[in-house]
Design an enzyme around this catalytic site. Structure first.
Site, mmCIF file in Angstrom:
data_model
loop_
_atom_site.group_PDB
_atom_site.id
_atom_site.type_symbol
_atom_site.label_atom_id
_atom_site.label_comp_id
_atom_site.label_asym_id
_atom_site.label_seq_id
_atom_site.Cartn_x
_atom_site.Cartn_y
_atom_site.Cartn_z
ATOM 1 N N GLY B 223 -11.039 4.067 -27.361
ATOM 2 C CA GLY B 223 -10.686 2.697 -26.969
ATOM 3 C C GLY B 223 -9.570 2.111 -27.800
ATOM 4 O O GLY B 223 -8.753 2.839 -28.369
ATOM 5 N N LEU B 249 -11.648 7.059 -19.242
ATOM 6 C CA LEU B 249 -10.716 6.736 -20.324
ATOM 7 C C LEU B 249 -11.021 7.522 -21.610
ATOM 8 O O LEU B 249 -12.144 7.489 -22.110
ATOM 9 C CB LEU B 249 -10.814 5.231 -20.622
ATOM 10 C CG LEU B 249 -9.771 4.713 -21.603
ATOM 11 C CD1 LEU B 249 -8.410 4.669 -20.944
ATOM 12 C CD2 LEU B 249 -10.173 3.344 -22.107
ATOM 13 N N ASP B 250 -10.005 8.182 -22.148
ATOM 14 C CA ASP B 250 -10.120 8.917 -23.418
ATOM 15 C C ASP B 250 -11.157 10.032 -23.383
ATOM 16 O O ASP B 250 -11.641 10.474 -24.431
ATOM 17 C CB ASP B 250 -10.453 7.957 -24.584
ATOM 18 C CG ASP B 250 -9.398 6.882 -24.775
ATOM 19 O OD1 ASP B 250 -8.276 7.071 -24.294
ATOM 20 O OD2 ASP B 250 -9.699 5.861 -25.409
ATOM 21 N N GLU B 251 -11.510 10.502 -22.190
ATOM 22 C CA GLU B 251 -12.553 11.526 -22.093
ATOM 23 C C GLU B 251 -12.021 12.837 -21.509
ATOM 24 O O GLU B 251 -12.766 13.790 -21.348
ATOM 25 C CB GLU B 251 -13.700 11.030 -21.188
ATOM 26 C CG GLU B 251 -14.447 9.814 -21.703
ATOM 27 C CD GLU B 251 -15.468 10.166 -22.777
ATOM 28 O OE1 GLU B 251 -15.626 11.353 -23.109
ATOM 29 O OE2 GLU B 251 -16.102 9.225 -23.290
ATOM 30 N N ARG D 233 -17.398 19.374 -26.236
ATOM 31 C CA ARG D 233 -16.333 18.396 -26.012
ATOM 32 C C ARG D 233 -14.956 19.050 -26.070
ATOM 33 O O ARG D 233 -13.946 18.433 -25.709
ATOM 34 C CB ARG D 233 -16.445 17.294 -27.074
ATOM 35 C CG ARG D 233 -15.442 16.155 -26.956
ATOM 36 C CD ARG D 233 -15.674 15.325 -25.723
ATOM 37 N NE ARG D 233 -14.648 14.276 -25.562
ATOM 38 C CZ ARG D 233 -13.456 14.485 -25.019
ATOM 39 N NH1 ARG D 233 -13.139 15.667 -24.538
ATOM 40 N NH2 ARG D 233 -12.595 13.496 -24.916
#
Lengths: 306, 306, 306, 306
Positions: B223, B249-251, D233
């Site tokens: 974020g 977002l950002d993933e 991840r």
């Protein structure tokens, strides 16, 4: 892409105020033989004038009678007015009381630097760009080059570009021209991949510090073509070294070094590309530290209060 | 300063031929379910056409029935003429024989990219400069920005600059304008510190990969304002992450990451400065690898044959 | 302290099965002059026997007629039974067809190693500890030392310790004793900070690879007391180098290197401590890679498929 | 193998005198609200007693009325005799004059530490080994574990090993036993991959600092199984974090962090192995710095004068 769409309207990220030190800050470098009471004497003088010590770094290479080095940054409301008095008091306390040398500098006056370059532009542009971004507290007085390749680019940054064609002029004439340009105009010189060797006479006549970036991890691969030699020797890391220039080629006091990993699969061109990234990073650190009085030169080395 | 004064007269260090891959080279990406004989089948097709394998990287996430990934670069004298036949043969051997997917690409045709930026120029300029230096085998078709700050600089590199004022136009109109500019014109998009969030619809409609640079070591500090958060949390390293953009977002799948050390003495401004150096390095690696077909996207990660 | 209290009851973290390669896996190293079709020929032989390629790394130092290097790991249900046939087929295809050299090795049989040490224990203990932890796929046949300091420690790991007092015996007698102990018993030797120079005759007579750890970033600080020299020269990083031993002291092919940052405030003792951490890390990587056939020696360098 | 065969006869590399600080050295930590004259006041007291300042680090988080932190190490011939007087003078000058807190410590008296471990031995053994090597200026009073796996090894270092089977005893009884063992006996506790969560009550009752090593780059991957999460991840670096333990799991002030590169080809086992190397390095740095009074805890962060 971020979550802060509004931010971009108000932020001024490229502001030239990135470096905190400015108005009403001074740096004080003290060095000499270590003795009991130096820190107390220095801080007594400063606090006697109401100065606030912003940062203090101290190093003794041997607590029993070795050499003493101290960097102090202090702030004071009406610094410019009081600085001469502080200098006089330090003279009395340090030079006479302890036989120490010291340098006191008003940090609101940026050091003036000339950057020398040849055809390679990566170190030069990185310095110009960091300066514009407010990350180098210096005044770039001029760029001097033995080639014209980078002239337009340099001038686009609003910095004077001077072509001194050493090949045509000959070394002696070129160095005379360099001295004419630099003397009285700059506080230090940066060789940003300048591909000419400076004579010992020139270095002595110039009389200000010269910082060079060498494209190897010194003392490995002294001299020409270090990346090709590194490839030949099969090393697994290549590096860069920023150092003060002395008469002995590639032998001056080291300010900063770093390395990057390479593999058997990297060609000399690849190694040069990876090395160039390290060169510009290492040189910019060295220039920044020198500009902020963070580097103290000793015989053959440096104390860096980074 | 070096020992090679003569070198500077003849060398052309900024030549655009730094990346070796070009004429008569093709890349082949194969992926699918791992089975015995895939490497043999691929190399048989290639050697059957007289192609020489220049490099081959292979990875199976589980030798017993996992997923198979292979990147092969090969050269062939009359590549352009033969490529359609090779493609047809691979279709027969791989798609029909093994149920594998593959992508074959003529590497002499650089990928076309649009770079999006806002006000921060460090990532944008680094890409432009590396491209000019011959280190990024792409065609930079245009730079798109919601601000005009970088217009002159971009155009000085000979690259078109298009201002799309998202604030004034509103997000929907701006994205429509973006689609109009990009569709059919670019093979991928790079967000070089572009401070607007792209809608899921836009990402889907665009249909080409989008690479973003996020200014933290993801998944830490997802974020807004990651450097301020990092300072607050007292971390000792800050980082940057280049990733493919997805609706989350950002993933998206991470391509590359790196970090730099910070200390308690670094202010948020210092951290931002150190972070900026990592951002531009990480983004340039990701763009280079993507340009050379070195990155294979999986569900939520990437295979990087760097 | 973690959130998983239950895990500690069942986990077996020190299991010796950390390295995935074992039962029914073989490595194949191919090297020689690069020509079209080598990869296809190799993979055809392997898939002809039903072998599954687990990993494949390939490198050509010049696609136009340079040298070719390939490492392939494959698995096969009844490997031991089929290996001789595969070897014969490779002989036909590669040695005769392409004039290539190759080495085929059953990876379920760990290489046997002797570790030489003197008084410093950091590299020695790190190897013993990693081996016990299952991170080094070797058999440590014995530890040989010219001192007895580490005897108890070594034996506590269940490894034979042999004292060969070179000082008392004289170099010739000691090397004769070394040969008697090693010949036929080990596949390679590791010098884990062994402070004696091996004679060229000994190296030649032994006939197996010898890996040394040198406590500097070679070629910087060749010879004795590199950390003291590094302090004197004022370098900002110190390093370590793992290399194959040749008759030329500190000149053999480099396998791995790494560095660590030091400052003016570090004494020689501090530098030695920091350096020791790098030495053990670098040496363990080199030994691991050598054990897994990841290192191919060339004239004066190495190809490392790490 | 080196050029210095003679060295090994006389050198005592594993001497326990590696850390320079010892006899007649004291550390002084001062912290509080920043005001003009603090440095002068501290150094005046010290030099008034004839103490020689060996090193001085100072940091103000905001020169205009922020927080002030200073670490001073000084030497004095008859330190033990004079220390009470110095403490009283500092009390007068600092506590009364400036409302500052301070801690004065005789550095010749090593801090006493208990190390907690479970089954994983890498962090534990590294601490024991560094201690024996003279690199950690502490007294290791005991090792406490909820398993017996490491008992022999610990005792071989001459350190008491105490088994507290938390699983059998239950958490409350185990913590009571821990308190009984620790209270009055240790100055701090190190959790060297101890796999049990400490209760807030225990932490409060114990009343000495507790240092934990968490196997991720916090705040990424808080909680259990961080390496498995990192693999999932698709991150390109994994790390470790040493922090002070607070009631909030994995949220305490960070002392030190570091990372290591991983690739898609690394399995969770590989990542764990690479991570373990970082864990032991990071933990040993944190313990060393804490032992030497280099870490000052603030609300949610740390000042580290490394």
């Amino acid at each position: 892409m971020t979550t802060e769409p509004a931010a971009s309207r108000t932020a001024t990220p490229a502001s030239p105020q990135n470096h905190a030190l400015s108005e009403n800050h001074a740096s004080l470098i003290v060095q000499g033989e270590d003795r009991t009471g130096i820190v107390a004497a220095v801080s007594a003088v400063l606090s006697g004038h109401g100065a606030n010590i912003v940062s203090l770094d101290q190093y003794s290479d041997d607590p029993q009678g070795g050499a003493f080095y101290q960097r102090t940054v202090f702030s004071l409301a009406n610094l410019k007015a009081v600085l001469p008095t502080i200098e006089r008091d330090l003279e009395t306390e340090l030079a006479e009381g302890f036989d120490l040398g010291f340098t006191l500098r008003d940090m609101s006056v940026p050091k003036r630097v000339a950057v020398f370059a040849s055809r390679e532009d990566h170190c030069l542009l990185d310095l110009l760009w960091r300066h514009r971004r407010g990350q180098l507290p210096v005044t770039i007085s001029m760029v001097v080059s033995n080639h014209t390749d980078t002239a337009d680019e340099v001038r686009a940054f609003g910095v004077p570009f001077v072509h001194v064609p050493t090949g045509e002029m000959g070394k002696a004439a070129a160095e005379a021209e360099h001295l004419r340009l630099l003397r009285g105009n700059v506080d230090f010189v940066v060789l940003a991949r300048y591909m000419r060797i400076l004579s010992g006479d020139f270095i002595a006549s110039l009389g200000v510090p010269i910082i060079n970036i060498h494209h190897s991890f010194l003392p490995a691969f002294i001299g020409a073509a270090p990346y090709a030699k590194a490839k030949e020797r099969g090393v697994k890391l290549v590096g860069a070294t920023a150092h003060y220039v002395t008469e002995d080629l590639d032998e001056g006091p080291i300010i900063e070094q770093d390395v990057v990993r390479v593999t058997h699969a990297d060609t000399v061109v690849d190694i040069r590309r990876r090395g160039a990234d390290v060169e510009r990073t290492v040189l910019s650190r060295a220039v920044r530290w020198h500009s902020e009085d963070r580097v103290i030169r000793t015989d053959n080395s440096t104390i860096v209060f980074a």
